[in-house]
Design an enzyme around this catalytic site. Structure first.
Site, mmCIF file in Angstrom:
data_model
loop_
_atom_site.group_PDB
_atom_site.id
_atom_site.type_symbol
_atom_site.label_atom_id
_atom_site.label_comp_id
_atom_site.label_asym_id
_atom_site.label_seq_id
_atom_site.Cartn_x
_atom_site.Cartn_y
_atom_site.Cartn_z
ATOM 1 N N ASP A 67 0.657 -0.673 0.381
ATOM 2 C CA ASP A 67 -0.374 -0.056 -0.056
ATOM 3 C C ASP A 67 0.373 0.975 -0.091
ATOM 4 O O ASP A 67 1.765 1.046 -0.170
ATOM 5 C CB ASP A 67 -1.018 -0.294 0.607
ATOM 6 N N ASP A 136 -7.977 -3.565 14.320
ATOM 7 C CA ASP A 136 -9.283 -3.942 13.938
ATOM 8 C C ASP A 136 -9.695 -4.879 12.916
ATOM 9 O O ASP A 136 -10.566 -4.568 12.087
ATOM 10 C CB ASP A 136 -9.727 -2.246 13.335
ATOM 11 N N HIS A 138 -7.434 -4.373 10.122
ATOM 12 C CA HIS A 138 -7.654 -4.946 8.770
ATOM 13 C C HIS A 138 -6.428 -4.696 8.554
ATOM 14 O O HIS A 138 -5.537 -4.871 8.891
ATOM 15 C CB HIS A 138 -7.613 -3.381 8.291
ATOM 16 N N GLU A 143 -9.176 -1.375 4.833
ATOM 17 C CA GLU A 143 -10.574 -1.420 6.577
ATOM 18 C C GLU A 143 -11.593 -2.178 6.522
ATOM 19 O O GLU A 143 -12.532 -2.370 5.772
ATOM 20 C CB GLU A 143 -10.722 0.321 6.996
#
Length: 261
Positions: A67, A136, A138, A143
């Site tokens: 990314d 979380d 990801h 996300e």
């Protein structure tokens, strides 16, 4: 999915490096997937040490980044290409021309995502992809709520992710870009071997969902349950919520020595 609970944190680097090195030994032109963040650092340091000792060479490999932030100029200290150069490429013998990243300053961001997908395909796909996981759930910058079949695309970062990453920007939340380019979950899942490293209690719930929870876009990493070859390297704190932790330890202890990762 193979779960490896590592009692000694210093063993994370050698085990992660072993998982990657087996692909390079089998194919010196292996295609590597590189992740940023704190989790892979010990693996990169161990690979660098092996290259320095002459035990391993990555000189014929290619590599692709997971990314990149949108809007950070080339050379910015927190642009992910800069981070990878500093934390990995400078330690090994990879040819810089064979290290590929997304251009977060491209005029046509959607076109840049399409170009990147094509570049991965042209390289023959990724042989081994190193991953971390967010608290979380990801992976890369996918996300919660991300499509489990998604490909490389533009994403908006959550407030939690920007808060977590503010430590890299002088603890200035507002300095963390709002948008990013990221390989999608479907892109990541196309790699032939996934090696995920998670360390610390803050990752315990995400790891529990990854390994033992239902497959759900609420926890994007759970899509990896469908992948045929995933290695998960955990310290005891990250593994502390696992219901079957004792079994995972037993299974790893009983693994045949010839099997590898």
């Amino acid at each position: 999915m193979e779960i490896v609970i590592i009692d000694e944190p210093e063993d994370v680097g050698p085990l992660g490096a072993d998982a990657i090195a087996q692909h390079v030994v089998a194919n010196p032109e292996a295609v590597l997937g590189l992740a940023t963040g704190s989790s892979p650092l010990r693996v990169y340091q161990e690979l660098g040490a092996r290259v320095a000792r002459g035990e391993l060479s990555l000189s014929r490999c290619q590599a692709f980044l997971l990314d990149e932030y949108v809007g950070l100029p080339a050379g910015h200290p927190e642009a992910y290409r800069t981070v990878i150069d500093r934390e990995f490429c400078d330690l090994v013998d990879l040819d810089p021309a064979n290290v590929h990243g997304l251009d977060g300053t491209a005029d046509d961001l959607l076109g840049e995502c399409t170009r990147y997908e094509s570049a991965i395909a042209a390289a023959g796909g990724i042989d081994v992809q190193l991953l971390g996981i967010g608290r979380d759930g990801h992976i890369a910058f996918n996300e919660p709520g991300s499509s489990l079949g998604s490909r490389t695309r533009v994403k908006t970062l959550t407030t939690q992710t920007r808060l977590d990453n503010a430590r890299f920007f002088g603890d200035d939340f507002h300095a963390v870009p709002l948008h990013c380019l990221t390989q999608g979950i479907g892109t990541i899942a196309s790699a032939r071997h996934l090696v995920l490293v998670a360390l610390g209690e803050a990752k315990a719930e995400a790891v529990h969902q990854l390994v033992e929870g239902p497959i759900s876009a609420l926890w994007p990493a759970t899509a990896l349950q469908l992948h045929p070859h995933v290695t998960v390297l955990l310290d005891p704190a990250a593994a502390s919520r696992l219901q079957f932790g004792a079994y995972y330890r037993e299974a790893y202890r009983g693994k045949p020595s010839w099997q590898g990762f």
